[in-house]
Scaffold this motif. Structure first.
Motif, short mmCIF file in Angstrom:
data_model
loop_
_atom_site.label_atom_id
_atom_site.label_comp_id
_atom_site.label_asym_id
_atom_site.label_seq_id
_atom_site.Cartn_x
_atom_site.Cartn_y
_atom_site.Cartn_z
N THR A 130 51.40 -7.56 13.76
CA THR A 130 52.28 -7.18 14.68
C THR A 130 53.35 -6.17 14.13
OG1 THR A 130 53.78 -9.02 14.10
CG2 THR A 130 52.29 -9.57 15.67
N GLY A 131 53.56 -5.38 15.15
CA GLY A 131 54.64 -4.17 14.78
C GLY A 131 54.53 -2.94 14.00
N GLY A 132 52.95 -2.81 13.88
CA GLY A 132 52.74 -1.52 13.02
C GLY A 132 51.20 -1.33 12.85
N VAL B 120 52.87 1.63 8.56
CA VAL B 120 53.95 2.17 9.65
C VAL B 120 54.43 0.57 10.02
CG1 VAL B 120 54.30 3.22 11.83
CG2 VAL B 120 52.55 4.16 10.48
N ARG B 121 55.97 0.73 9.80
CA ARG B 121 56.61 -0.34 10.09
C ARG B 121 57.79 -0.30 11.11
NH1 ARG B 121 58.87 -1.54 4.21
NH2 ARG B 121 58.78 0.72 4.18
N ARG B 122 57.68 -1.13 12.00
CA ARG B 122 58.77 -1.13 12.97
C ARG B 122 59.35 -2.69 13.08
NH1 ARG B 122 54.35 1.17 15.40
NH2 ARG B 122 54.16 3.28 15.17
N ASP B 123 60.67 -2.84 13.12
CA ASP B 123 61.21 -4.06 13.35
C ASP B 123 62.31 -3.94 14.09
OD1 ASP B 123 62.23 -6.42 12.98
OD2 ASP B 123 61.97 -6.60 10.80
N PRO B 124 62.01 -4.59 15.61
CA PRO B 124 63.34 -4.32 16.47
C PRO B 124 64.22 -5.27 16.11
CG PRO B 124 61.01 -5.14 17.45
CD PRO B 124 61.08 -5.13 15.89
N ALA B 125 64.15 -6.31 15.37
CA ALA B 125 65.42 -6.96 14.70
C ALA B 125 66.49 -6.27 14.36
CB ALA B 125 65.07 -8.34 14.02
N LEU B 126 66.03 -4.97 13.66
CA LEU B 126 67.25 -4.44 13.11
C LEU B 126 67.92 -3.65 14.11
CD1 LEU B 126 65.06 -3.16 9.68
CD2 LEU B 126 66.59 -5.17 10.22
N VAL C 103 59.42 3.07 9.66
CA VAL C 103 59.13 3.50 8.26
C VAL C 103 57.62 3.67 8.00
CG1 VAL C 103 59.70 2.90 5.83
CG2 VAL C 103 61.33 2.23 7.50
N TRP C 104 57.42 4.95 7.68
CA TRP C 104 56.03 5.40 7.18
C TRP C 104 55.98 5.40 5.67
CZ3 TRP C 104 52.21 8.05 10.86
CH2 TRP C 104 50.96 8.18 10.38
N ALA C 105 55.01 4.48 5.18
CA ALA C 105 54.80 4.14 3.85
C ALA C 105 53.50 4.85 3.48
CB ALA C 105 55.20 3.19 3.30
N TYR C 106 53.23 6.13 2.67
CA TYR C 106 51.96 6.43 2.14
C TYR C 106 51.70 6.14 0.70
CZ TYR C 106 49.07 10.35 0.69
OH TYR C 106 47.84 11.05 0.10
N ALA C 107 50.79 5.57 0.29
CA ALA C 107 50.51 5.46 -1.23
C ALA C 107 48.94 5.91 -1.53
CB ALA C 107 50.37 3.88 -1.54
N ASP C 108 49.10 6.88 -2.56
CA ASP C 108 47.59 7.33 -3.01
C ASP C 108 47.63 7.12 -4.47
OD1 ASP C 108 45.71 8.95 -4.10
OD2 ASP C 108 46.48 10.95 -3.54
N MET C 109 46.45 6.08 -4.80
CA MET C 109 46.24 5.41 -6.04
C MET C 109 45.00 5.73 -6.59
SD MET C 109 47.47 2.00 -4.14
CE MET C 109 46.69 2.45 -2.68
N MET C 110 44.76 6.01 -7.77
CA MET C 110 43.79 6.39 -8.68
C MET C 110 43.67 5.29 -9.68
SD MET C 110 43.72 10.62 -8.47
CE MET C 110 42.17 10.58 -8.99
N GLY D 154 55.26 -7.93 3.11
CA GLY D 154 56.18 -8.25 4.00
C GLY D 154 56.39 -7.37 5.22
N THR D 155 55.34 -6.37 5.36
CA THR D 155 55.37 -5.56 6.54
C THR D 155 54.90 -6.08 7.87
OG1 THR D 155 53.40 -4.39 5.78
CG2 THR D 155 55.14 -3.70 4.59
N ALA D 156 54.81 -5.29 8.75
CA ALA D 156 54.26 -5.84 10.15
C ALA D 156 53.49 -4.80 10.70
CB ALA D 156 55.58 -6.19 11.10
N HIS D 157 52.46 -5.16 11.26
CA HIS D 157 51.44 -4.19 11.82
C HIS D 157 51.10 -4.51 13.27
CE1 HIS D 157 51.22 -2.74 7.82
NE2 HIS D 157 51.32 -3.95 7.54
N ALA D 158 50.81 -3.81 14.05
CA ALA D 158 50.36 -3.78 15.55
C ALA D 158 49.04 -4.34 15.87
CB ALA D 158 50.65 -2.62 16.17
N GLY D 159 48.27 -3.66 15.20
CA GLY D 159 46.79 -4.29 15.19
C GLY D 159 46.12 -5.09 14.37
#
Length: 929
Positions: A93-95, A160-166, A64-71, A15-20
């Protein structure tokens, strides 16, 4: 198990949004803190699949920057297959989706997959169209080259998530990992600037955390896996079930959420004065001045003229498309439909506003921190004449009668420029049931005989949609779905005709069907009874509040639903002698279900109408004992129809029913079913079973021939053999048995029938040899084979061997009632060791749940002993359980004959009708009337 990505990490991306439209490849940000090192050399196949799931989030500015390190522990070929292909879905879009590293750890070696030249491939496809969702997601995927069983795969990514609606506010949800999840180490870290006011909560953990300050940031850390959550009774309302997530937001309260989201649903200027929506509004206004009629017409238009399709791209997660776009596209999600409906209602002079709800976890919303993320759906809150209406544009089939219905979302947040708090949505029964069903059965042929039926069902909701859509999936699929629905309301239904249509006026799917049913009469305490209850039988109430911590938890009455079932049965004999027993009225509420009943027994008709509504009430903890007692008492007073005390058994009904042509309607239904599908086996098979059941074996044989022509299976050949034996054609029966054994050489049933018939015609030695050979490799059929062997030996006059065969079986499995009954029977038929035979039968009766056949065996032993009264008592008892048992009827007739009882001939005639060659069977034992 399917592993696309560790589930906890995947939740970070959902459910996140991304710019590229391509992932970025960058080092991890410097705000990330290192986690404890993992010694790869100590990892074994017994370790969990997820060795590490480290989540770190930073909330700052508008992102909101969300980082995940998985092994991942590639511990088996199955894990390699599933985890070896990485998949990251995202909306471009948006992140950004940022890939920091992909590494294979093997012993002391680290293989940098990205450095070796592998990159993610972006797949452009809509993965959720089959669920009516167009979410705009892309998928970054990589099949990791060189990965082996025994490796550890490490993947580090960020979003990296940015939501202008908020409106510059922030929110995040991070999954929490609890035992027994297959995770060795998990960690969550959330940081934000000290100057930022942050609200946070985790229902799994204490309500308060103590953030620490570090480098100008506040931070919270959670080490996982958390202890396994406390058990919760399955009938607890959702608000008592803590969500396994950590939530954080800069929204201060629900009012702020309401104010922030309200501008997204502005309707000023949303309907162009000369546009097509304005024309629809004008049509509605001209049709009626009544606001409820207008609201119903607008709701129907939005529900049925705009198809549902979720749009989650281009800022669509919270931002609805305009009404003009929705009307032009003729599709939209809940946001689009709500904005369109709100605009139309306001244009019609009706007070209306959007309201956020959670369609699945609505009862839990008050436990969450105020944020838009607490909701997954939006509907319209309208007010007419001071009455609040909750209107859902994504549903189907709503009409004016349904305006006061309340969707089961429990809590709503109206969106207002001035802000609003949570509003409790009342729980109450819908004005119209989800299923309104009328069933009529013609039972004039007699108790226990098949009854033609007709059914008409008006259906609403999900089941109606499924049934309606099945018409577009081919005739066979539609017929299967229709028959499945009929089976919910008609016992043992064989459907010959069915039709499904949509009724525009009522907004319901209407199913009509006809066929044959077996109502399900049973004999209790010497009287035939039919269960008429469709309400109390469906009520289950067994709450477990044995743990002290559960004592204050109420009991949910189940999922919301409502049914009305009206059953009319035309009775034999004009209804004379039939009576009702049990509750003819029901309490208004039982175990939280709202109930009502109307019963009539008049002339040749009995009519029962039951209505039940669930999911609208809860049972308070203090009321549980009284409700449990009420349910138990109601179960003991189920509504039943009692047939007259002198109702004859099934076999006595056949001749008068055939003579009076009462079975003609049944045969007509079977003929119609066959005519509709002349090349399908089911119609012929059903009619053949019916014809055999009414002892018209010659007619049944014609249909069985057709069955075998269409489906030449071993079971069908054995069926025809059985009918041919009854008709005295042993030669052709033996041919059928041979074909059955050829098709299924290992069939114990085929061997049994073949061996007995061969033995009857001079082939006892061959039959015994076949059984002896099979016993060498017998498995679960061993006891059946030993009983067959003892019968064959007994029929061959080998008394000692017959008893010895069954003795061995009982020694191997003592206490088996079937084996004990067989030994009793063998001794009785051979007229030997009758004293021990009685003991065997009596013990078998004590051990068995169904004793009719054992009582028949013991009755034979009493007959051999000359104890005619005891024999008659056992045959009577056996026939009370199974009125059509030919063996007991025959032997009762024999006993009565020898005792001079006048109706002996009736029993003998019945036995011969049921089993035409029964005289031959008993003549082998030296028993004749």
């Amino acid at each position: 198990m399917r592993i696309i990505l560790p589930s906890v990490a995947l939740a970070l991306l959902a459910g996140t949004a991304h710019a590229g439209d391509q992932p970025l490849y960058k080092p991890a940000p410097d705000w990330v803190q290192p986690v404890p090192a993992l010694d790869i050399k100590t990892v074994t196949a017994d370790d969990p699949i997820f060795l590490r799931v480290d989540q770190q989030q930073r909330l700052q500015g508008d992102e909101v920057w969300a980082y995940a390190d998985m092994m991942l522990n590639i511990s088996s070929p199955e894990v390699l297959t599933q985890a070896g292909t990485l998949q990251f879905p995202w909306e471009p879009t948006g992140g950004d989706l940022i890939v920091h590293s992909v590494e294979i750890l093997r012993g002391g070696e680290t293989i940098d997959v990205l450095k070796a030249g592998q990159k993610f491939t972006v797949l452009r496809r809509e993965q959720m169209l089959e669920r009516a969702q167009m979410n705009g997601l892309l998928t970054a995927t990589m099949a990791v080259e060189g990965l082996r069983v025994g490796d550890v795969l490490r993947v580090v990514v960020s979003t990296v998530r940015r939501d202008p609606a908020l409106g510059g506010r922030l929110q995040t949800i991070a999954p929490l990992v609890a035992a027994p999840a297959p995770v060795k180490y998990a960690h969550l870290r959330v940081i934000w600037p000290e100057a930022l006011k942050m609200n946070f909560k985790a229902q799994y953990l204490p309500d308060t955390f103590v953030p620490v300050s570090h480098g100008g940031f506040r931070e919270i850390g959670v080490n996982m896996p958390l202890p396994e959550p406390a058990d919760m009774p399955g009938d607890a309302p959702l608000r008592f079930r803590p969500l396994p997530v950590f939530e954080a937001t800069t929204f201060a309260n629900w009012e702020e959420v309401s104010r922030t989201m309200a501008p997204l649903y502005q309707t000023d200027g949303a309907i162009a004065p000369d546009g097509p929506i304005a024309a629809e509004v004008a049509k509605i206004a001209a049709a009626s001045s009544d606001p409820r009629t207008r609201a119903a017409m607008a709701l129907q238009l939005v529900q049925e003229q705009v198809r549902y399709l979720y749009r989650g791209m281009d800022g669509g997660n919270y931002v609805p498309q305009t009404p003009a776009q929705t009307w032009t596209l003729r599709y939209g999600d809940c946001k689009a439909k709500t904005l369109l409906l709100t605009a139309m209602l306001r244009a019609l002079g009706i007070e209306a506003e959007p309201a956020l709800v959670n369609a699945t976890l609505g009862d839990n919303v008050p436990n969450r921190i105020p944020a838009p993320a607490a909701f997954d759906h939006v509907i319209v809150r309208a007010t007419i004449g001071g009455q609040v209406l909750w209107l859902d544009g994504t549903q189907l089939g709503s009409r004016q009668a349904d305006l006061d219905d309340v969707p089961p979302f429990h809590n709503a947040l109206p969106l207002r420029p001035a802000g609003a708090g949570l509003e409790k949505m009342p729980l109450r029964a819908n004005s119209r049931p989800d299923a309104s069903v009328d069933v009529e059965l013609d039972g004039r042929a007699g108790v226990n005989l098949p009854a033609p039926f007709t059914l008409r069902a008006e259906l609403r909701g999900a089941s109606a949609m499924t049934l309606r859509l099945s018409n577009q999936m081919g005739k066979e699929k539609a017929a299967d779905m229709a028959d499945l629905t009929v089976g919910q309301y008609v016992a043992n239904a064989q459907v010959s005709e069915r039709n499904v249509r949509y009724d525009e006026a009522s907004g319901t799917t209407i199913l009509t069907a006809s066929g044959i049913a077996s109502p399900g009469w049973s004999k209790e305490d010497g009287r035939y009874r039919l269960d008429l209850d469709t309400a109390v039988n469906s009520v289950e109430f067994a709450p477990d509040r044995s743990k002290p911590e559960w004592a204050a938890i109420p009991v949910s009455s189940g999922d919301p639903g409502s049914t009305r079932i009206r059953t009319r049965i035309r009775l034999p004999g004009g209804g004379a002698g039939f009576v009702l027993e049990g509750d003819q009225t029901l309490p208004a509420s039982l175990a939280g279900a709202a109930l009502s009943r109307n019963v009539q027994l008049a002339g040749e008709w009995v009519t029962v109408e039951d209505r039940a509504t669930t999911g609208v009430r809860e049972i308070a903890p203090a009321d549980i004992p009284a409700v449990r007692a009420q349910v138990d008492a109601a179960k003991l007073r189920l509504l039943k129809l009692d047939a007259p005390e002198n109702t004859p058994p099934y076999w006595k009904l056949i001749a008068p029913a055939r003579a009076g042509k009462l079975l003609d309607p049944v045969l007509a239904v079977y003929a119609k079913r066959i005519a509709a599908k002349p090349n399908e086996v089911e119609g012929y098979s059903a009619r053949a079973s019916f014809l055999e059941g009414i002892y018209d074996r010659k007619a049944a044989l014609v249909d069985i021939d057709k069955v075998i022509a269409l489906a030449p299976t071993a079971d069908n050949y054995l069926w025809r053999a059985r009918v041919r034996i009854a008709l005295g054609d042993d030669v052709k029966a033996l041919e059928d048995m041979k074909k059955a054994r050829t098709l299924e050489p290992g069939s114990a049933t085929a061997l049994d029938g073949y061996a007995r018939l061969r033995a009857d015609h001079g082939g006892a030695d061959e039959a015994l040899a076949l059984v002896a050979e099979r016993l060498k490799t017998a498995g679960k059929d061993k006891n059946d084979l030993l009983m067959l062997q003892s019968s064959l030996l007994g029929d061959a006059g080998k008394t000692t061997e017959a008893v010895a065969a069954i003795d061995g079986a009982i020694k191997a499995t003592p206490g088996n009632p079937s084996l004990l009954n067989q030994r009793c029977w063998i001794k009785g038929t051979l007229n030997v060791a009758l004293d021990t035979a009685l003991k065997d039968c009596t013990k078998a009766i004590e051990l068995s749940d169904s004793s009719a056949s054992i009582l028949d065996s013991r009755g034979l032993v009493y007959f051999r002993l000359g104890r005619m009264d005891d024999a008659l008592a056992d045959f009577d008892a056996a026939l009370d359980q199974v009125p059509g048992m030919a063996a007991s009827l025959f032997m009762r007739g024999v006993v009565k004959t020898k005792s001079g009882v006048p109706d002996a001939a009736d029993d003998l005639a019945a036995a011969r009708m049921i089993s035409p060659r029964i005289d031959e069977d008993y003549a082998k034992y030296g028993i004749k009337p």
